[in-house]
Scaffold this motif. Structure first.
Motif, PDB file in Angstrom:
ATOM      1  N   ILE A 184       0.825  -1.205   0.000  1.00 18.58           N
ATOM      2  CA  ILE A 184       0.000   0.000   0.000  1.00 18.58           C
ATOM      3  C   ILE A 184       0.862   1.259   0.000  1.00 18.58           C
ATOM      4  N   LEU A 185       1.876   1.336   0.870  1.00 20.50           N
ATOM      5  CA  LEU A 185       2.697   2.532   0.991  1.00 20.50           C
ATOM      6  C   LEU A 185       4.005   2.350   0.228  1.00 20.50           C
ATOM      7  N   PRO A 186       4.324   3.236  -0.708  1.00 21.44           N
ATOM      8  CA  PRO A 186       5.620   3.151  -1.405  1.00 21.44           C
ATOM      9  C   PRO A 186       6.767   3.376  -0.426  1.00 21.44           C
ATOM     10  N   HIS A 240       9.445   5.941   4.368  1.00 22.89           N
ATOM     11  CA  HIS A 240      10.675   6.520   4.918  1.00 22.89           C
ATOM     12  C   HIS A 240      10.405   7.905   5.512  1.00 22.89           C
ATOM     13  N   GLN A 241       9.623   8.713   4.826  1.00 19.50           N
ATOM     14  CA  GLN A 241       9.322  10.058   5.337  1.00 19.50           C
ATOM     15  C   GLN A 241       8.478   9.981   6.606  1.00 19.50           C
ATOM     16  N   TRP A 244      -0.164  -2.467  10.151  1.00 16.42           N
ATOM     17  CA  TRP A 244      -1.333  -1.796   9.577  1.00 16.42           C
ATOM     18  C   TRP A 244      -1.631  -2.337   8.182  1.00 16.42           C
ATOM     19  N   GLU A 245      -0.601  -2.582   7.363  1.00 15.06           N
ATOM     20  CA  GLU A 245      -0.827  -3.129   6.033  1.00 15.06           C
ATOM     21  C   GLU A 245      -1.417  -4.528   6.090  1.00 15.06           C
ATOM     22  N   GLU A 267     -10.233  -0.430   0.450  1.00 17.99           N
ATOM     23  CA  GLU A 267      -9.869   0.640  -0.462  1.00 17.99           C
ATOM     24  C   GLU A 267      -9.649   1.959   0.257  1.00 17.99           C
ATOM     25  N   THR A 268     -10.326   2.173   1.364  1.00 18.42           N
ATOM     26  CA  THR A 268     -10.234   3.455   2.075  1.00 18.42           C
ATOM     27  C   THR A 268      -9.147   3.449   3.141  1.00 18.42           C
ATOM     28  N   ALA A 269      -8.264   2.444   3.134  1.00 16.75           N
ATOM     29  CA  ALA A 269      -7.291   2.319   4.211  1.00 16.75           C
ATOM     30  C   ALA A 269      -6.360   3.526   4.275  1.00 16.75           C
TER      31      ALA A 269
END
Length: 875
Positions: A785-787, A792-793, A838-839, A845-847
Motif C-alpha cells: 500500500i505505501l511506497p 521513509h518520510q 497496519w498493512e 480501499e479506504t485504508a
C-alpha cells in the motif's frame, strides 16, 4: 560555560616557542595567558601549553551571528621578525550552558498488577547541552547496569520489565548537564496482587449416616491473597453437593425348613437362609449355621447294614445289565449264522459248537466289563457349578439406541460406503477414530518446487489443498490461502538485500498435528505452519488468520502456542505467551481483533491460538454447522451428515475438501452457533420429516459430548442421520435438523433440508468447479500500500519522541495496536513496524484515506501532507 565559572581554553603545540589566542575576532593580551612547558621524559621533546579564561560576561556581550569563538596560533619564531611561521588551530565555540527547571513530561502515579510491565514516562527540561536522565527510587539512584529489571529508554522513560512487590515506592525522574541538576515530582508506584483461589479441598463425608445429606469442600483466597488493593476472588469459597448414604442392613435368618426324609445312615437335615432380610450395604451376616442335622431313629442304626445296603442296588443293576447283554449277543450271532447258511443255498440245522459259542460270549462279556469299568470311573464332580446363559429367542433390534452410545462419527475415507452408501439393516453407527490418509498421486513428502534453480522440500504432514509457497527477495510480498482465510505478509527489508528465499505457508489438518489439551482448553484457530525454519529474517513478518473466540462476551484467557519441532516429526506444542502477560523478552506481538489474529515475529514455525475460560466465567466459542449428503444417493435411503467445526474459513474448507473426496454436496447454507464452556453436550434432532420417509433410528435425537467439541483431538466431527423411503413414489425429502446446547436455550440453530433424490444425480457437485488449489498455482501478492519513499518520510517524522506525545506512540494507540507497545519500542524504527502491521490488517480501499485522517486528528499535519502530496501518483 556554567554560570559564575569561567571556561578554560587550552592549546598545546610541538615544536613552538609562542602561542597566541584570538577570541571573537580580538587578540587576547599575552598577560591573560598562562604558559607552561612540558617535557616528555622518554623523547625529551618539549611541548608548549598555553591557556586562557573566558568569562560569562564576555560571551553575553558578544552579538556576532557566528557565536563566540576562539582560535589559537602556534609560532616557531617571534612575531614581527622576518619570515614568521605559525599554525592555526580549529575554531572552538563557547556557549552558555543552561538547564531549565520545568520538565516537559513528568512521571504519573500508577497502580499495576504483579508481574506486569510498567513504563514511567519522563521528558527532561530543555537544556544545553542535552541533559542526561537518571531515576531515583525512594531517594536512591537506580543503577540500571546492576538492576536488569529496570531499563531507561532513549527518550528517558523508566521501563520495569516485571513488576515485583519490592518495586512499590516513590519514583523520581532526574536530569543533569554541566549547568545544573533538576528533579521532577515523585510518582508513587503501587504493585497490587489480585487474589486467586487455592485448590479445592477433598470432599467431606456425607453428613447423613443413612439417607440424604450433603458433602462440602472449601477453598481459600490465598493463592495468592489480595494485596495493595488487589481484587478479591470471585465465586464461592464453599461448594456443596447432595449425597445419599445407603443404610446398612443386618441379615436375619429365615424360618427353618421342615426335616428331610430319613437317609440310609439314619440322619435327616433342615436348612435356613440369611435372607429375611439379606445383609446389604455393609450390614453384618447372620450368626450361626444354615444347616442342621439330627439322628432320626434314636441311634438304632448299624454301620454294617448301612455299608451293605449301599452296594446292593449297584450289584443288582450290574447283574441285570450283564444278562441282557449276553442274551442280545447270542441272538445276534445265531441270526447271522442262519442268514449266512441261507445265502449259500444249504439249509443246516447244525448249531454252533459249545467251544465257539463260549469263546464268543466271553469275548463280548470282557469288552462289556471294560466299558462298564471306564464308565463307572467317570464320576461327576459335584463341586463344580455350571452356569448356562440363555440365548435370546429373537435377534436384537439394532434400530434402538444403546445407552450412552454416541451416534456421530468421523468420516473414514478408507471406508467410503460407511458414509455415502446404504448401511446394513442391523448395523449401528458409532464413534470411530480413523487415520485419514490423503492418497495423492504425488506425495508431498517428495514434492518440491523448482524456481530459478532453487528447490524447497515441503513437509509431509500437510494436505495438498492447504499449502502455498513462493520465492521472495528484499522487496517482500504476500502469501495467501484465500479459501482458508490465511495470509503471510513479508514486509520490505525482511529478506536480506541480495538474498532470495523460498517460503511456504501451510495448514495442518491432520489429527496427529493437534495439541493435546486439558479439559479446560480449546483450540480457537487453524494450526498453521510457516517455513522453512532456516530462513533468517531481518525484521518481523505478519501471519494473519481467523479465530472463533467470541470476544463480545469476553471471559477468555488466550495463549499463543508454538512448535519448533522438525517438520517431518510430530509437533511438540508449548505455550509461547499468554496475551496480556507479555514481557520485554517476548519475541512476538499478537494482535487480536474481533475475528482476526495477527502474529508479528521473526521465527518461521508452527502457531496456534488456544484459550480457556477465566476462573468463574463461561467463555463462548463460535461453531459452524454444515449439512452434506451424497450427490447420488440410493433410491431407498438418504444419509445426512451434519459437521460441527470451528467458525473459521479453514474449518469449513477442511470439511469441503473431505466431502470432495466422499462425493457429497452441501444441503443448506452453513450456520453459526455459540458454544458455551458449561460442560453441556451439543444436541441434534431431526424433525418434520416429509411424508413417505422415516428415520432408521428409533430415536431422532443424538448428542456429541462436550469434551469432544471443547478439548477433543479430532477434526471434522459430525453426526449422521439415515432416513429410508417407505413410499417409492415420493422423491422429495425434506426435514429440519435442530441443533442446540443442553441447558442453554438461547444457543439454538436450525438447518433446513429440501432435496429431490431423482434430480440430485443430475446436479453437479458444488465443488466440481472449485478454484484450482494453491498447490498447483502458488499465489504471491506483491502489492504494497505505501511506497518506500512515503514510508521513509513517515518514519523520519514519527519515530523521534516529542513533548506532545503525538509521535509513533499515539499512532499505535490510534490504530489500536498499543497493547504491547514495548515490542515496537525495542525496534530500530517503531513507526515502520506499526505500518507493517497496519498493512496486514487493512486491505480495504479506504485504508490510506483513513490513515491520513488519523494523522490529522493526531495533530501531525506534516505526516498527513506526506500522504496527501503524492496521493494522485500512487493511490
Amino acid at each position: 560555560m556554567v554560570k559564575n565559572k569561567p571556561v578554560i581554553i587550552k592549546c598545546e603545540a610541538t615544536p613552538a616557542i609562542l602561542i597566541t589566542f584570538e577570541c571573537a575576532g580580538q587578540k587576547v593580551p599575552a598577560k591573560l595567558q598562562e604558559n607552561l612547558v612540558l617535557s616528555d621524559p622518554v623523547t625529551d621533546i618539549k611541548t608548549l601549553q598555553s591557556s586562557i579564561k573566558v568569562f560569562r560576561e564576555e560571551v553575553e556581550e558578544y552579538y556576532g551571528n557566528d557565536g563566540y569563538g576562539c582560535v589559537c596560533y602556534a609560532w616557531n619564531t617571534v612575531p614581527g621578525e622576518s619570515d614568521p611561521q605559525s599554525r592555526e588551530s580549529n575554531r572552538g565555540l563557547v556557549e552558555i550552558a543552561y538547564l531549565k527547571k520545568r520538565f516537559q513530561r513528568v512521571p504519573m502515579s500508577q497502580t499495576v498488577e504483579l508481574q506486569s510491565t510498567i513504563s514511567l514516562q519522563c521528558l527532561p527540561p530543555e537544556g544545553k547541552p542535552l541533559p542526561e536522565v537518571f531515576w531515583l527510587k525512594d531517594g536512591k539512584m537506580i543503577e540500571v547496569w546492576k538492576e536488569i529489571n529496570f531499563i531507561i529508554s532513549s527518550e528517558g522513560n523508566l521501563i520495569i520489565n516485571q513488576a515485583r512487590l519490592e518495586d512499590t515506592g516513590n519514583y523520581t525522574c532526574g536530569a543533569q548537564n554541566p549547568a545544573s541538576r533538576r528533579f521532577s515530582e515523585s510518582a508513587v508506584l503501587t504493585v497490587f496482587v489480585n487474589g486467586a483461589w487455592s485448590t479445592w479441598s477433598e470432599w467431606t463425608d456425607c453428613s447423613a449416616k443413612c439417607g440424604k445429606g450433603t458433602q462440602r469442600r472449601t477453598r481459600t483466597c490465598t493463592n495468592p491473597a489480595p494485596l495493595n488493593g488487589g481484587k478479591s476472588c470471585t465465586g464461592e469459597a464453599v461448594n456443596r453437593i447432595a449425597c445419599t448414604s445407603l443404610c446398612s442392613v443386618d441379615g436375619l435368618w429365615s424360618p427353618w425348613s421342615s426335616w428331610s426324609t430319613c437317609s440310609p445312615d439314619c440322619i435327616h437335615h433342615r436348612r435356613r437362609s440369611c435372607e429375611n432380610p439379606a445383609p446389604a450395604n455393609g450390614g453384618e451376616y447372620c450368626l450361626g449355621n444354615d444347616l442342621a442335622s439330627a439322628n432320626c431313629t434314636g441311634g438304632m442304626c448299624r454301620a454294617s447294614r448301612v455299608e451293605d445296603g449301599e452296594n446292593i442296588p449297584m450289584y443288582i443293576g450290574l447283574c441285570v445289565a450283564v444278562a441282557v447283554f449276553i442274551t442280545v449277543i447270542v441272538l445276534i450271532v445265531i441270526f447271522m449264522r442262519r442268514r449266512k447258511a441261507r445265502s449259500q443255498g444249504v439249509f443246516s440245522r447244525e448249531c454252533l459248537s459249545t467251544g465257539e459259542l463260549t469263546s464268543l460270549i466271553l469275548f463280548q462279556v470282557t469288552i462289556f466289563l471294560v466299558f462298564l469299568s471306564e464308565l463307572m470311573s467317570m464320576q461327576p464332580d459335584l463341586t463344580v457349578v455350571t452356569v448356562q446363559h440363555a440365548l435370546p429367542v429373537d435377534s436384537p433390534n439394532n434400530n434402538h439406541m444403546m445407552d450412552k452410545q454416541p451416534l456421530y462419527d468421523v468420516p473414514d475415507i478408507n471406508a467410503h460406503h460407511r458414509l455415502s452408501g446404504t448401511l446394513p439393516k442391523n448395523s449401528k453407527m458409532m464413534l470411530v477414530e480413523p487415520t485419514i490418509n490423503h492418497n495423492l498421486s504425488s506425495s508431498l513428502e517428495h514434492l518440491s518446487v523448482c524456481d530459478n534453480k532453487n528447490s524447497l522440500l515441503l513437509p509431509s504432514t500437510v494436505d495438498a489443498d492447504g499449502v502455498t509457497w513462493s520465492t521472495f527477495d528484499s522487496c517482500g510480498g504476500r502469501l495467501v490461502l484465500p479459501e482458508s482465510g490465511v495470509s503471510l505478509l513479508i514486509p520490505e527489508g525482511a529478506i536480506k538485500e541480495g538474498h532470495v528465499e523460498e517460503i511456504y505457508l501451510a495448514i495442518c489438518r491432520d489429527d496427529k498435528d493437534r495439541p493435546r489439551l486439558n479439559d479446560n482448553q480449546t483450540i480457537l484457530s487453524p494450526l498453521l505452519l510457516i517455513g522453512p525454519p532456516s530462513v533468517v529474517l531481518m525484521k518481523p513478518v505478519i501471519l494473519s488468520f481467523q479465530h472463533c473466540a467470541s470476544m463480545r462476551q469476553g471471559g477468555w484467557i488466550l495463549s499463543l502456542y508454538n512448535s519448533d519441532s522438525p517438520i517431518d516429526e510430530p509437533p511438540y506444542w508449548k505455550k509461547m505467551v499468554t496475551l496480556g502477560h507479555e514481557t520485554i523478552n517476548t519475541p512476538v506481538y499478537t494482535q487480536l481483533d474481533p475475528n482476526q489474529c495477527h502474529i508479528m515475529g521473526e521465527y518461521l514455525q508452527r502457531y496456534a491460538i488456544i484459550g480457556e475460560s477465566v476462573p468463574g466465567a463461561r467463555a463462548i466459542k463460535i461453531l459452524r454447522l454444515a449439512a452434506f449428503a451424497p450427490a447420488a444417493p440410493p433410491a431407498m435411503d438418504y444419509s445426512i451428515r451434519v459437521y460441527v467445526v470451528e467458525d473459521t474459513h479453514d474449518g469449513l474448507e477442511g470439511v469441503i475438501q473431505m466431502e470432495k473426496k466422499l462425493g457429497g454436496r452441501l444441503l443448506d447454507k452453513p450456520k453459526q452457533i455459540p458454544f458455551q464452556d458449561c460442560g453441556n453436550n451439543l444436541c441434534l434432532s431431526i424433525e418434520e420429516l416429509s411424508p413417505g420417509w422415516r428415520s432408521k433410528l428409533a430415536a431422532n435425537y443424538q448428542e456429541i459430548p462436550f469434551r469432544h467439541i471443547w478439548s477433543g483431538n479430532q477434526n471434522n466431527l459430525h453426526c449422521s442421520f439415515s432416513v429410508e423411503s417407505i413410499d417409492r413414489i415420493q422423491s422429495n425429502v425434506s426435514c429440519k435438523i435442530q441443533v442446540y446446547q443442553k441447558a442453554v436455550p438461547n444457543n439454538r440453530q436450525v438447518i433446513r433440508i429440501s432435496s429431490n433424490i431423482k434430480e440430485v444425480s443430475e446436479t453437479l457437485f458444488f465443488f466440481r468447479n472449485h478454484a484450482p488449489s494453491s498447490l498447483s498455482f502458488p499465489q504471491k501478492y506483491t502489492l504494497i500500500i505505501l511506497p518506500p519513499h512515503i514510508r521513509h518520510q513517515l518514519c523520519l517524522l514519527l519515530d523521534p519522541p516529542n513533548a506532545r506525545g503525538n509521535d509513533w506512540r499515539m499512532l499505535a494507540q490510534a490504530l489500536t495496536v498499543d497493547r504491547y507497545i514495548i515490542f515496537f519500542a525495542t525496534k530500530p524504527s517503531p513507526t515502520e513496524n506499526i505500518l507493517d502491521l497496519w498493512e496486514a490488517r487493512h486491505r480495504e480501499e479506504t485504508a490510506v484515506t483513513d490513515l491520513m485522517n488519523i494523522l490529522r486528528v493526531m495533530g501531525r499535519m506534516d505526516a498527513a501532507s506526506v500522504l496527501e502530496k503524492d496521493m494522485g501518483s500512487w493511490l
